[in-house]
Scaffold this motif. Structure first.
Motif, short mmCIF file in Angstrom:
data_model
loop_
_atom_site.label_atom_id
_atom_site.label_comp_id
_atom_site.label_asym_id
_atom_site.label_seq_id
_atom_site.Cartn_x
_atom_site.Cartn_y
_atom_site.Cartn_z
N SER A 70 6.88 6.21 6.76
CA SER A 70 6.93 4.86 7.33
C SER A 70 5.57 4.18 7.25
CB SER A 70 7.39 4.91 8.79
OG SER A 70 8.72 5.36 8.89
N VAL A 71 4.52 4.95 7.51
CA VAL A 71 3.17 4.41 7.43
C VAL A 71 2.86 3.99 5.99
CG1 VAL A 71 0.71 4.91 7.74
CG2 VAL A 71 2.38 5.77 9.40
N ALA A 72 3.22 4.85 5.03
CA ALA A 72 2.96 4.54 3.62
C ALA A 72 3.72 3.30 3.18
CB ALA A 72 3.35 5.74 2.75
N VAL A 73 4.95 3.14 3.65
CA VAL A 73 5.72 1.94 3.33
C VAL A 73 5.00 0.70 3.86
CG1 VAL A 73 7.84 0.67 3.87
CG2 VAL A 73 7.97 3.04 3.12
N ASN A 74 4.48 0.80 5.08
CA ASN A 74 3.75 -0.33 5.65
C ASN A 74 2.47 -0.63 4.88
OD1 ASN A 74 5.66 -0.74 7.62
ND2 ASN A 74 4.49 0.20 9.28
N VAL A 75 1.78 0.42 4.43
CA VAL A 75 0.57 0.21 3.62
C VAL A 75 0.92 -0.58 2.37
CG1 VAL A 75 -1.18 1.35 2.19
CG2 VAL A 75 -0.65 2.26 4.46
N ARG A 76 1.95 -0.17 1.69
CA ARG A 76 2.33 -0.84 0.44
C ARG A 76 2.89 -2.23 0.71
NH1 ARG A 76 4.70 4.23 -3.18
NH2 ARG A 76 3.32 5.80 -2.25
N GLN A 77 3.59 -2.37 1.84
CA GLN A 77 4.13 -3.69 2.19
C GLN A 77 3.01 -4.68 2.42
OE1 GLN A 77 7.44 -4.39 2.23
NE2 GLN A 77 6.92 -6.53 2.53
N TRP A 78 1.99 -4.25 3.16
CA TRP A 78 0.85 -5.15 3.42
C TRP A 78 0.19 -5.56 2.11
CZ3 TRP A 78 -4.27 -5.68 2.47
CH2 TRP A 78 -4.98 -6.59 3.27
N ASN A 79 -0.02 -4.61 1.22
CA ASN A 79 -0.67 -4.91 -0.05
C ASN A 79 0.18 -5.79 -0.95
OD1 ASN A 79 -3.41 -3.28 -0.62
ND2 ASN A 79 -2.12 -2.08 0.76
N THR A 80 1.50 -5.69 -0.83
CA THR A 80 2.39 -6.56 -1.60
C THR A 80 2.36 -7.98 -1.04
OG1 THR A 80 3.88 -4.76 -2.21
CG2 THR A 80 4.79 -6.98 -2.25
N GLU A 81 2.49 -8.09 0.26
CA GLU A 81 2.59 -9.41 0.88
C GLU A 81 1.27 -10.17 0.88
OE1 GLU A 81 5.31 -10.47 4.00
OE2 GLU A 81 5.51 -8.34 4.49
N ILE A 82 0.15 -9.46 0.92
CA ILE A 82 -1.13 -10.16 0.99
C ILE A 82 -1.40 -10.93 -0.30
CG2 ILE A 82 -2.68 -8.40 0.04
CD1 ILE A 82 -3.23 -10.50 3.25
N LEU A 83 -0.70 -10.57 -1.38
CA LEU A 83 -0.84 -11.29 -2.65
C LEU A 83 0.12 -12.47 -2.75
CD1 LEU A 83 -1.16 -8.22 -5.08
CD2 LEU A 83 -3.00 -9.55 -4.00
N HIS A 84 0.97 -12.62 -1.76
CA HIS A 84 1.95 -13.71 -1.72
C HIS A 84 1.38 -14.80 -0.81
CE1 HIS A 84 5.91 -15.43 -2.10
NE2 HIS A 84 6.12 -15.42 -0.80
N PRO A 85 1.00 -15.97 -1.35
CA PRO A 85 0.26 -16.97 -0.57
C PRO A 85 0.82 -17.29 0.81
CG PRO A 85 0.29 -17.61 -2.87
CD PRO A 85 1.18 -16.40 -2.76
N PRO A 86 2.13 -17.51 0.98
CA PRO A 86 2.62 -17.80 2.34
C PRO A 86 2.37 -16.65 3.31
CG PRO A 86 4.24 -18.47 0.70
CD PRO A 86 3.21 -17.66 -0.02
#
Length: 216
Positions: A70-86
């Motif tokens: 779950s932690v790893a999913v959150n790590v990757r989610q943050w890194n994915t979303e931070i590249l999405h301007p909104p």
């Protein structure tokens, strides 16, 4: 974890994270006795902590992360979303000291984002934006933005303490981390310098015995 995306409060917690795979196999082969040095009551209380929920709004309940996946999913989610301007706009430019590390991807993310997971009601799950669809249900920028920064239930210290005390992560100042972790952190930090202000960085690392253990 996928079940949480459909509104089911389902959790899978690793038992005895301080023990390596060989020790777990020995315990599975016989009765768990006091002689093994295991405090069963404390272990049960640790496991039950993740089921405690806090209400954020009419669509979400927030729990603490139940396992390293779950932690790893959150790590990757943050890194994915931070590249999405909104999504990056929701994050803003925050100062961060504690970072969770996902060994498999080589990515880092703020530990407070990684230490909590939402249970999303079915109606809300059906309306998830395209960037979040077909992904395991973890924390998202939009849900994180709802968390009150002054609410002690979602304090950053509670977040990294949970990763350390409940999930078994090591807490390591970046200067004391291995060369490979320091190199990866430096590269990651330079790439995202515009959105993350790093302050005296500390990384939360899975102990080597668990990175190498595989399925139990």
């Amino acid at each position: 974890m996928l079940m949480r995306g459909f509104g089911i409060a389902a959790f899978q917690v690793d038992l005895l994270p301080q023990l390596n795979a060989a020790t777990i196999k020995r315990l599975n082969a016989g009765a768990i006795a006091r002689a093994a040095g295991i405090d069963a009551r404390a272990e049960i209380e640790r496991v039950l902590q993740v089921s405690d929920a806090d209400i954020v709004d009419g669509s979400h309940r927030i729990h603490k992360a139940d396992n390293p996946f779950s932690v790893a999913v959150n790590v990757r989610q943050w890194n994915t979303e931070i590249l999405h301007p909104p999504s990056a706009a929701m994050w803003g430019r925050r100062r961060v000291s504690y970072f969770a590390y996902d060994h498999a991807s080589g990515l880092f993310a703020p530990s407070k984002f990684c230490a909590f997971v939402p249970t999303v009601k079915m109606a809300a799950a059906a309306k998830r934006p395209e960037i979040l669809q077909r992904r395991p249900a973890g924390m998202t920028m939009s849900i994180y933005a709802m968390l009150d920064e002054s609410d002690p239930r979602f304090d950053g210290r509670i977040a990294w303490k949970h990763l350390h005390s409940v999930l078994g992560y090591d807490v390591v100042e970046i200067q004391r981390a291995s060369d490979s972790v320091r190199t990866r952190f430096d590269c990651w930090q330079r790439r995202l310098a515009g959105v993350v202000q790093v302050r005296s960085p500390v990384v939360l690392l899975m102990p080597p015995l668990r990175e190498q253990a595989g399925p139990r």
